[in-house]
Each structure stands twice: as C-alpha cells, then as structure tokens.
Design a protein around this motif. Structure first.
Motif, short mmCIF file in Angstrom:
data_model
loop_
_atom_site.label_atom_id
_atom_site.label_comp_id
_atom_site.label_asym_id
_atom_site.label_seq_id
_atom_site.Cartn_x
_atom_site.Cartn_y
_atom_site.Cartn_z
N GLY A 33 0.81 -1.22 0.00
CA GLY A 33 0.00 0.00 0.00
C GLY A 33 0.84 1.26 0.00
O GLY A 33 0.54 2.23 -0.71
N LEU A 34 1.92 1.25 0.78
CA LEU A 34 2.84 2.38 0.82
C LEU A 34 3.44 2.63 -0.56
O LEU A 34 3.60 3.79 -0.99
CB LEU A 34 3.95 2.11 1.83
N ALA A 82 3.24 6.20 -2.48
CA ALA A 82 4.51 6.89 -2.74
C ALA A 82 4.73 7.10 -4.23
O ALA A 82 5.25 8.14 -4.66
CB ALA A 82 5.66 6.11 -2.14
N ALA A 83 4.33 6.14 -5.05
CA ALA A 83 4.49 6.28 -6.50
C ALA A 83 3.71 7.48 -7.01
O ALA A 83 4.20 8.24 -7.87
CB ALA A 83 4.01 5.01 -7.20
N GLN A 84 2.51 7.68 -6.49
CA GLN A 84 1.69 8.81 -6.93
C GLN A 84 2.24 10.14 -6.40
O GLN A 84 2.30 11.13 -7.12
CB GLN A 84 0.25 8.63 -6.47
N GLU A 85 2.64 10.17 -5.15
CA GLU A 85 3.09 11.41 -4.54
C GLU A 85 4.45 11.87 -5.06
O GLU A 85 4.72 13.07 -5.14
CB GLU A 85 3.14 11.26 -3.02
N TYR A 143 8.42 14.45 -8.85
CA TYR A 143 9.83 14.78 -8.65
C TYR A 143 10.76 13.88 -9.46
O TYR A 143 11.97 13.88 -9.25
CB TYR A 143 10.20 14.68 -7.16
N GLY A 144 10.18 13.09 -10.38
CA GLY A 144 10.98 12.21 -11.21
C GLY A 144 11.30 10.87 -10.57
O GLY A 144 12.16 10.14 -11.05
N VAL A 145 10.58 10.54 -9.48
CA VAL A 145 10.85 9.31 -8.73
C VAL A 145 9.83 8.25 -9.09
O VAL A 145 8.62 8.51 -9.09
CB VAL A 145 10.78 9.59 -7.21
N ASP A 192 9.02 4.59 -17.04
CA ASP A 192 7.59 4.47 -17.33
C ASP A 192 6.91 3.39 -16.49
O ASP A 192 5.73 3.09 -16.71
CB ASP A 192 7.38 4.16 -18.82
N VAL A 193 7.63 2.82 -15.53
CA VAL A 193 7.06 1.77 -14.69
C VAL A 193 7.06 2.26 -13.24
O VAL A 193 8.12 2.46 -12.65
CB VAL A 193 7.88 0.46 -14.79
N THR A 194 5.89 2.44 -12.67
CA THR A 194 5.81 2.90 -11.28
C THR A 194 4.50 2.45 -10.66
O THR A 194 3.51 2.19 -11.38
CB THR A 194 5.97 4.43 -11.17
#
Length: 293
Positions: A180-181, A185-188, A192-194, A237-239
């Motif tokens: 879930g985290l 985190a992927a969305q937030e 910033y390029g993360v 492109d994968v997150t």
C-alpha cells in the motif's frame, strides 16, 4: 562491470546476507556505487555483533566496484536520515533506494505477543517508511532546485502480504502495508521524477529455511536482475507496480481492484445485505488461496 547503472548511487538495506546481499552485488556489477546497509541481527531481529555489510563491501571492491558499509537501524528515523546523508556525502548524491531489511517472528495469530507484533511491523513497515521519507525529501529538494534525478525506489513486499500466509499474520500485515505504501509513494513522488515499485521475491534464505521445504526454491540472486532494471534510468515508465519474482517467472500482481457492485440508490437495510453480497461473491473471481491453507 556492466553499464546499466553506471554513475548511479544506491542504498540497499538489509544487504549483509540473502536477497539484500544479492541485490547489492548485482547493482554494483552494473556500475552502481552502493551503500551496503545491515544492522547485523539474527533472523529474529536480535543483535549478533557481526558486520556482514563489511564483507559485502569487500566483495564489491574486489570485483572493481565502489561501496561503503552502513550499520543503521533503518526503522530509527534519525539513523535512516544519516544513512541517506552518508550516500550523498560519500558519493555525491542518491539515485536508488532498495528497501529490503526485515526479519520474521512467525506465530499463529492467537499466539503472537505484542512485542513480536511491534518488532516485525517496526522493522518492515517503519523500516521502509523512514529511509523512503528522507530519500524522498532529498529528491524533492533536488527537483525544486532544478537538479531532478531519475530516482528509483524498490520496496520489498511478499506473497504473504499479497495473498496471506498461515502462521505469519504479523509479517503478512507488514508486507501488505508495504504494498500500500508503494502505491501511494508512487503517486506522490512521481512529480519529482521518482518511480516507486515493489517486488515480492521468492528465494531460499534464512527466513524461509526451516519454515518449510526450500529445496526447490529459487536462489536469492534470481531476484536481483529485476531490481537492477527497476533501479535504472530505463524504467521511468514503470511505477506503482508490485512484481512477484519466482526464479525465471515474473508476475505482475494486480492487487485490490473494484469488482462487482450494486447501487441500491438509498441506505441499505441490514436484512438486504446478505443476499446482495452473496450475489456479488458469485460474480467475482475466487480469491487467491492463502499460503499454508
């Protein structure tokens, strides 16, 4: 050394043994400079006085790579921050965070003590949050300063967290929390390029040996090539994905999804719930079986 990660700086937590060690060696083999973190604890999370991180650093250096050891308790907020700072000060920045540290204290739910619950949730879930929180703050600051990095986070969930595992209620809950985290985190942090992804590795390690027959299980290093690619600039492109790895098989987990629904158009009466819910259950796919069931 192969150049997939040339010039990139990585932290791998819990990298003194098992899967974490394999990750650190693989990232270094592809050119990353690695902070090898290991708190030096037993399978149950007790201090051993050993320094396995130093041994992994020596292996990396002998192969021509660059690495430093770190002994932080990753679930300690201040120590996690210092670990991130060590990477920045030693190698000039940070590009990759691989959260891997953890241990197990397996018990049936009704036999689990409060101390066991707190210890396992702390090292797995808070031990993911604390390094990610500090690394994320660094990447946000870099982005706002016009120095955006192609940063990558690889978290470590588990099939136990995705499908459940009998006798591992605490571990399963923590690993589900990590999944879930990862999504949040992927969305937030995407702005910033993360990228933030998670793996659910299958391997013969200290955690699995003794719990069940591991003779046919994959090796720790079988998971690491996927981590290396996710840590690379190529994976932009994968997150927000959770990827199970079992030897040569890679499975993209679909996780919780909205399934069949009924909109009554008004507040439900309790007596109406049972028939409607049973209809929805017949329309939905059966859940994955819980490990050990």
């Amino acid at each position: 050394m192969v150049g997939l990660l040339e010039g990139r700086v990585a932290i791998v937590t819990g990298a003194g043994r098992g899967i974490g060690r394999a990750h650190a060696l693989e990232l270094a083999r592809h050119g990353a400079r690695v902070v090898v973190n290991d708190f030096g604890v037993s399978l149950a999370g007790e201090g051993t006085g050993e320094s396995p991180a130093e041994q992994v650093v020596a292996e990396i250096r002998e192969a021509g790579g660059e690495a430093v050891a770190n002994g932080a308790d990753v679930a300690d907020f201040a120590q996690a921050e210092a670990m991130v700072q060590q990477a920045i000060e030693t190698f000039g920045g940070l590009d990759v965070l691989v959260n891997n540290a953890g241990f197990v204290r397996d018990r049936m739910l009704v036999n689990t003590s409060e101390e066991e619950w707190d210890a396992v949730v702390r090292v797995h879930l808070k031990g993911h949050f604390a390094p990610l929180r500090h690394a994320g703050a660094y990447w946000r600051a870099e982005s706002k300063a016009g120095r955006e990095r192609a940063a990558r986070v690889v978290n470590t969930s588990s099939g136990a967290g995705l499908q459940g595992s009998v006798g591992q209620a605490t571990y399963s809950a923590a690993k589900a929390g990590i999944a879930g985290l990862t999504l949040v985190a992927a969305q937030e942090m995407g702005r910033y390029g993360v990228t933030v992804n998670a793996i659910a590795p299958v391997a013969r390690t200290r955690m699995t040996e003794g719990a069940f027959d591991t003779s046919a299980m994959a090796l720790p290093e079988d998971n690491s090539p996927i981590v290396a690619w996710l840590a690379s600039a190529e994976s932009a492109d994968v997150t927000g994905r959770v990827i199970e790895i079992d030897g040569g098989t890679v499975t993209l987990e679909t996780g919780w999804r909205h399934g069949p629904a009924r909109d009554l158009g008004r507040r439900w009466e309790a007596a109406e719930v049972g028939p409607a819910l049973r209809e929805l259950i017949t329309e939905a796919p059966d859940p994955e079986p819980v490990y050990g069931a």
